[in-house]
Design an enzyme around this catalytic site. Structure first.
Site, short mmCIF file in Angstrom:
data_model
loop_
_atom_site.label_atom_id
_atom_site.label_comp_id
_atom_site.label_asym_id
_atom_site.label_seq_id
_atom_site.Cartn_x
_atom_site.Cartn_y
_atom_site.Cartn_z
CB SER A 126 -0.88 0.01 1.25
OG SER A 126 -1.33 1.18 1.45
CB THR A 128 -0.46 2.87 4.19
OG1 THR A 128 -0.36 3.46 5.40
CG2 THR A 128 -0.08 1.51 4.30
CE1 TYR A 150 -3.92 -2.53 6.13
CE2 TYR A 150 -3.34 -0.27 5.34
CZ TYR A 150 -3.54 -1.60 5.00
OH TYR A 150 -3.78 -1.93 3.63
CE LYS A 154 -1.50 -4.36 3.62
NZ LYS A 154 -1.96 -5.66 3.05
CE1 TYR A 178 -1.99 -3.94 -5.00
CE2 TYR A 178 -3.87 -3.94 -3.27
CZ TYR A 178 -3.03 -4.71 -4.23
OH TYR A 178 -3.01 -5.95 -4.34
CG ASN A 180 -6.37 6.50 -2.00
OD1 ASN A 180 -4.98 6.69 -2.21
ND2 ASN A 180 -7.04 6.85 -1.24
NE ARG A 232 -5.08 10.58 0.66
CZ ARG A 232 -4.84 11.77 1.38
NH1 ARG A 232 -4.64 12.73 0.70
NH2 ARG A 232 -5.00 11.80 2.73
N GLY A 295 -4.08 12.09 11.35
CA GLY A 295 -3.18 11.02 10.59
C GLY A 295 -3.32 11.39 9.02
CG ASP A 296 -6.67 11.84 6.45
OD1 ASP A 296 -6.17 10.97 6.53
OD2 ASP A 296 -8.02 12.44 6.37
P1 NAD Z 1 -11.12 -6.84 1.51
O1 NAD Z 1 -11.26 -6.73 2.88
O2 NAD Z 1 -12.33 -6.55 0.70
O3 NAD Z 1 -10.33 -8.17 1.18
C1 NAD Z 1 -9.52 -8.90 2.14
C2 NAD Z 1 -9.96 -10.48 1.97
O4 NAD Z 1 -8.97 -10.90 3.05
C3 NAD Z 1 -11.36 -10.39 2.68
O5 NAD Z 1 -12.19 -11.21 1.68
C4 NAD Z 1 -11.20 -11.22 4.03
O6 NAD Z 1 -12.37 -11.96 4.41
C5 NAD Z 1 -9.74 -11.91 3.82
N1 NAD Z 1 -9.27 -12.23 4.92
C6 NAD Z 1 -8.71 -11.18 6.11
N2 NAD Z 1 -7.82 -12.01 6.99
C7 NAD Z 1 -7.95 -13.19 6.58
C8 NAD Z 1 -7.37 -14.64 7.11
N3 NAD Z 1 -6.58 -14.38 8.23
N4 NAD Z 1 -7.58 -15.56 6.34
C9 NAD Z 1 -8.16 -15.75 5.32
N5 NAD Z 1 -8.66 -14.64 4.82
C10 NAD Z 1 -8.67 -13.54 5.26
O7 NAD Z 1 -10.01 -5.80 1.03
P2 NAD Z 1 -9.67 -5.31 -0.24
O8 NAD Z 1 -9.57 -3.80 -0.38
O9 NAD Z 1 -9.73 -6.12 -1.41
O10 NAD Z 1 -7.87 -5.43 -0.08
C11 NAD Z 1 -7.09 -6.42 -0.58
C12 NAD Z 1 -5.55 -6.34 0.01
O11 NAD Z 1 -5.15 -5.00 -0.59
C13 NAD Z 1 -5.47 -5.95 1.48
O12 NAD Z 1 -4.14 -6.71 1.99
C14 NAD Z 1 -5.44 -4.53 1.75
O13 NAD Z 1 -4.53 -4.38 2.90
C15 NAD Z 1 -4.38 -4.17 0.46
N6 NAD Z 1 -4.93 -2.56 0.31
C16 NAD Z 1 -6.05 -2.09 -0.09
C17 NAD Z 1 -6.40 -0.95 -0.21
C18 NAD Z 1 -7.82 -0.40 -0.37
O14 NAD Z 1 -7.89 0.92 -0.23
N7 NAD Z 1 -8.76 -1.31 -0.50
C19 NAD Z 1 -5.34 -0.16 -0.63
C20 NAD Z 1 -4.11 -0.66 -0.28
C21 NAD Z 1 -3.70 -1.84 0.03
C1 WQD Z 2 -9.57 9.74 0.90
C2 WQD Z 2 -9.53 11.38 1.23
C3 WQD Z 2 -9.84 12.02 3.26
C4 WQD Z 2 -13.73 10.05 3.96
C5 WQD Z 2 -6.73 4.87 2.99
C6 WQD Z 2 -5.52 4.21 3.99
C7 WQD Z 2 -4.42 3.91 3.05
C8 WQD Z 2 -4.93 2.96 1.73
C9 WQD Z 2 -6.28 3.57 1.06
C10 WQD Z 2 -5.16 0.54 2.45
C11 WQD Z 2 -8.71 11.75 2.24
C12 WQD Z 2 -11.09 12.23 2.41
C13 WQD Z 2 -12.31 10.51 3.33
C14 WQD Z 2 -14.53 10.85 4.46
C15 WQD Z 2 -13.41 12.65 3.50
N1 WQD Z 2 -5.88 1.90 2.36
N2 WQD Z 2 -12.43 11.81 3.25
N3 WQD Z 2 -14.36 12.23 3.83
O1 WQD Z 2 -7.01 7.95 3.67
O2 WQD Z 2 -5.97 8.12 1.47
O3 WQD Z 2 -6.21 5.83 2.36
O4 WQD Z 2 -7.14 3.97 2.14
O5 WQD Z 2 -3.97 0.38 2.24
O6 WQD Z 2 -3.34 3.11 3.76
O7 WQD Z 2 -5.12 5.48 4.62
O8 WQD Z 2 -7.98 6.98 1.83
O9 WQD Z 2 -10.68 7.17 1.11
O10 WQD Z 2 -9.83 7.33 3.73
O11 WQD Z 2 -9.60 9.21 2.10
O12 WQD Z 2 -12.97 13.91 3.40
O13 WQD Z 2 -15.73 10.52 4.90
O14 WQD Z 2 -10.96 11.66 1.38
O15 WQD Z 2 -9.47 12.92 4.41
O16 WQD Z 2 -8.20 13.12 1.64
P1 WQD Z 2 -6.82 7.44 2.41
P2 WQD Z 2 -9.81 7.70 2.18
#
Ligand code: NAD
Ligand code: WQD
Length: 340
Positions: A126, A128, A150, A154, A178, A180, A232, A295-296
């Site tokens: 991520s 992050t 979290y 990662k 990734y 957003n 973002r 934290g933002d």
């Molecule tokens: P999601 O929660 O929809 O998918 C994650 C899946 O993992 C879920 O289906 C959950 O049931 C499964 N899971 C969690 N813990 C488990 C375990 N111990 N054993 C088996 N299955 C388990 O999330 P997503 O948005 O699809 O994200 C997928 C990956 O990408 C995650 O690792 C997340 O941290 C990463 N990621 C997501 C974002 C985002 O904004 N969505 C951004 C950056 C990275």
């Molecule tokens: C986007 C923008 C908020 C909600 C998070 C995780 C990051 C990654 C992706 C997993 C920001 C603003 C949000 C709301 C708002 N996940 N906002 N009102 O914070 O960029 O990233 O998700 O790895 O680790 O930190 O994404 O969608 O929460 O926010 O104004 O109700 O929208 O302040 O500027 P973020 P987000």
């Protein structure tokens, strides 16, 4: 040639979209998911969309014996590791659960891979891991840090993989950072299905558009950005899924552990997102500026040129497409997969 790919977390948002693209490209898919944050309905719909079947194991990565048995049953070519917990706020409240689930789960997976000689690995990292970036756009060379448990999971998993790569020269590991992810498959059949109050902006905006919630809270308008709201790099989930396929194809050329940013390279502000969503949904989206969220940071967007150069991948779906596809999913499935 088609490969047999283990997709952990394959029932989730990004995993399900990646399963669909893997199957469409002629690969075989084995999904491991404990359904902690997803439902099997996503996989049913993926199979319906492509007319191909998925092998599904409802299994927790914390169950080391179960994970090992899965590797013994299936001859796997590669692993895509999406499984994990991902809510930043929740990770501050229950850090031990996040460390256990994300770190211990990953260790069990890597141990099973080693025992069974599977060395091709693609990890859901991520943006992050860049913590509070010093500038934008962000390249993979930027300093890494974490600002919450979290994010630390990662970063720790990345460090673990860099160590394993040093000890095990056979390992080919791609870390996909990734930005957003938003949007949904263009069919409107699969998409993001947050449980309870959405943590992220776009699912919240879409729930307001469809009438499930009253208004969007805009977290601060005093950032040093063009309209004062946070900027973002939003990327269509199908582009992200295709990034995984590009990484899978490139694995034979990868040595050790390599990180790639997956983003578009363009940032949009919260207000620009609200406007684009209103246009795509043809609904008014009430919003109100509130205090900053702890934290933002103001502005985050990627330099994704390394992925373009090495993986031959770039995002092609623009903001309008992201919002139209999000809206198709949200309006056809107002209550997510619970809508039958
Ligand atoms: P999601 O929660 O929809 O998918 C994650 C899946 O993992 C879920 O289906 C959950 O049931 C499964 N899971 C969690 N813990 C488990 C375990 N111990 N054993 C088996 N299955 C388990 O999330 P997503 O948005 O699809 O994200 C997928 C990956 O990408 C995650 O690792 C997340 O941290 C990463 N990621 C997501 C974002 C985002 O904004 N969505 C951004 C950056 C990275
Ligand atoms: C986007 C923008 C908020 C909600 C998070 C995780 C990051 C990654 C992706 C997993 C920001 C603003 C949000 C709301 C708002 N996940 N906002 N009102 O914070 O960029 O990233 O998700 O790895 O680790 O930190 O994404 O969608 O929460 O926010 O104004 O109700 O929208 O302040 O500027 P973020 P987000």
């Amino acid at each position: 040639m088609g490969q047999r790919v283990l997709v952990t977390g394959g029932a989730g948002y990004i995993g399900s979209h990646t399963c669909l693209e893997l199957l469409n490209a002629g690969h075989e898919v084995v999904v491991l998911d404990n359904l902690a944050n997803s439902s099997e309905e996503s996989l049913r719909r993926v199979q319906e969309l492509c007319g191909k079947s998925i092998t599904f194991a409802q299994l927790d990565l914390l169950d080391a014996a179960g994970v090992d048995a899965l590797f013994a049953t299936h001859q796997l070519d590669a692993v895509m590791h999406f499984a994990g917990l991902k809510a930043v706020g929740e990770s501050n409240d229950i850090p031990l659960h996040y460390y256990s689930n994300n770190i211990t789960g990953t260790l069990h997976l890597l141990e099973a891979m080693k025992r069974h000689g599977v060395w091709n690995f693609i990890f859901s990292s991520s943006a992050t891991v860049y913590g509070v970036p010093e500038s934008v756009p962000i390249t993979e060379e930027f300093a890494l840090s974490a600002t919450n448990p979290y994010g630390r999971t990662k970063l720790m998993i990345e460090e673990i993989l860099r160590d394993v790569a040093k000890a095990e020269p056979q390992l080919r590991a791609v870390l996909l950072r990734y930005f957003n992810p938003i949007g949904a498959h263009e069919s409107g059949r699969i998409g993001e299905d947050p449980q309870g109050l959405p943590n992220n902006l776009m699912p919240f905006v879409m729930q307001v558009a469809v009438g499930l919630r009253d208004k969007v809270a805009v977290f601060g308008d005093d950032y040093d950005t063009r309209d004062g709201t946070g900027v973002r790099d939003y990327i269509h989930v199908t582009d992200l899924a295709l990034g995984h396929l590009a990484a899978l194809d490139a694995l034979p050329q990868i040595h050790g552990c390599v990180a790639y940013n997956l983003g578009t390279g363009t940032g949009y502000s919260v207000l620009e997102m609200v406007r684009a969503a209103a246009q795509a949904s043809e609904r008014t989206i009430p919003h109100e500026v509130v205090a900053r969220r702890a934290g933002d940071v103001g502005e985050v967007f990627a330099d994704a040129s390394r992925a373009a150069r090495d993986l031959g991948w770039r995002a092609t779906r623009d903001l309008q497409k992201m919002c139209e596809d999000s809206w198709r999913w949200q309006s056809k499935n107002p209550s997510g997969y619970k809508t039958q």
